[in-house]
Design an enzyme around this catalytic site. Structure first.
Site, PDB file in Angstrom:
ATOM      1  N   THR A  23       0.943  -1.009   0.022  1.00  0.00           N
ATOM      2  CA  THR A  23       0.162   0.062  -0.058  1.00  0.00           C
ATOM      3  C   THR A  23       0.757   1.269   0.047  1.00  0.00           C
ATOM      4  OG1 THR A  23      -1.338  -1.306   1.384  1.00  0.00           O
ATOM      5  CG2 THR A  23      -1.665   1.161   1.271  1.00  0.00           C
ATOM      6  N   LYS A 134       4.372  -9.107   3.413  1.00  0.00           N
ATOM      7  CA  LYS A 134       2.723  -8.510   3.391  1.00  0.00           C
ATOM      8  C   LYS A 134       2.036  -9.164   2.630  1.00  0.00           C
ATOM      9  CE  LYS A 134       0.794  -3.899   3.244  1.00  0.00           C
ATOM     10  NZ  LYS A 134       1.003  -2.490   3.691  1.00  0.00           N
ATOM     11  N   GLU A 167       5.057  -5.004  16.791  1.00  0.00           N
ATOM     12  CA  GLU A 167       4.484  -3.778  15.870  1.00  0.00           C
ATOM     13  C   GLU A 167       3.418  -3.155  16.217  1.00  0.00           C
ATOM     14  OE1 GLU A 167       4.372  -5.335  11.824  1.00  0.00           O
ATOM     15  OE2 GLU A 167       2.804  -6.804  12.318  1.00  0.00           O
TER      16      GLU A 167
END
Ligand SMILES: C=C(O[C@@H]1C=C(C(=O)O)C=C[C@H]1N)C(=O)O
Ligand SMILES: Cc1ncc(COP(=O)(O)O)c(C=O)c1O
Length: 261
Positions: A23, A134, A167
């Site tokens: 993204t 990802k 994270e």
């Protein structure tokens, strides 16, 4: 904008989550940090044994983005059609979808004012084969985001099952104690963020990659989050405790990040 996607490739994406994505933030028609996004996509293709996409076709699409404002550009790569069950022998060319959507304006407010960070109850499982990637399998994040929504939190620290900091739900994180800067080691999970890579490049050996408990964050002088859309976001408080308002590194990095494409 949508390109080159056919239903058989989507079938592997739908049935197996067999693909990965990035993204990106496009500003005035230019994708920011494109080389880092492309490097991560290439690395993911290698690790997932997927053929590389047609980069020239992707470049042409990215070059044609409207030369105005801020946009989200999502580039999804799915393994091409073929194979039987999980098998990948004989799968065709990697399929590409490029989607452009409005930019979430609240990220600009977050950058300026910072956010209050919670601590998620949900934990990340260990997944060494997929660590850093990802992939389009993001159900852990869907559940964690549901937790944020339920608890009305902007973002939250996510620990792994051993209680180590990994994270945030949609971002990587860094913290500073004195002059030392830290970011979690992601050998068994998490996403190797493009902004994380950029920050590590900027700060060089000053960043230590560590396996740390939550107490390390609770003891930090400064914490910030990174992702390609939010940029660098200062953390005002962690689980209700103020961090004291020293955002010196975050602000310095934000200035440098503003100056690049
Ligand atoms: C899932 C996407 O992107 C991730 C999720 C978010 C979000 O939920 O705000 C933001 C950036 C990425 N980490 C997506 O479809 O773009
Ligand atoms: C779970 C997770 N970690 C980290 C990131 C940060 O990656 P990037 O800096 O490439 O946006 C994201 C999203 O982008 C994410 O979804």
């Amino acid at each position: 904008m949508q390109t080159l996607l056919d239903s058989t490739a989507l079938a592997r994406g739908w049935q197996l989550g067999d693909g990965h994505f990035t993204t990106m933030h496009a500003r005035r028609g230019r994708v920011r940090l494109w080389p880092l996004h492309q490097a991560r996509l290439m690395a993911a293709c290698r690790r997932l044994h997927m053929a590389e996409p047609d980069w020239a076709a992707i470049d042409a699409e990215l070059t044609a983005l409207p030369d105005e404002g801020d946009r989200v550009v999502r580039l999804t790569l799915l393994r091409g059609p073929g194979g039987r069950g999980y098998g990948i022998a004989g799968c065709g060319a990697t399929q590409v979808a490029l989607n452009v959507s409005p930019f979430p304006a609240h990220y600009f407010t977050w950058r300026e004012r910072g956010i209050d960070l919670g601590v998620c109850e949900g934990r990340l499982g260990s997944s060494p084969l997929l660590a850093g990637l990802k992939t389009v399998n993001r159900l852990e994040q869907v559940l964690l985001k549901a937790e944020l929504e339920r608890r009305e939190l902007a973002e939250g620290v996510v620990l792994n099952e051993a209680g180590r900091v990994m994270e945030a739900v949609t971002a990587n994180l860094f913290w500073r104690k004195g002059d030392a800067v830290f970011t979690p080691e992601l050998a068994n999970g998490g996403v190797h963020g493009t902004l994380r890579a950029w920050v590590m490049g900027e700060l060089g050996e000053r960043v230590q990659v560590v396996s740390a408990p939550l107490e390390a964050l609770q003891d930090a002088d400064e914490i910030w989050l990174t992702n390609a859309l939010m940029g660098l976001v200062p953390v005002c408080s962690l689980a209700g405790r103020s961090l004291g308002g020293d955002y010196s590194i975050t602000r310095a990095l934000q200035q440098r990040y503003e100056q690049i494409d």
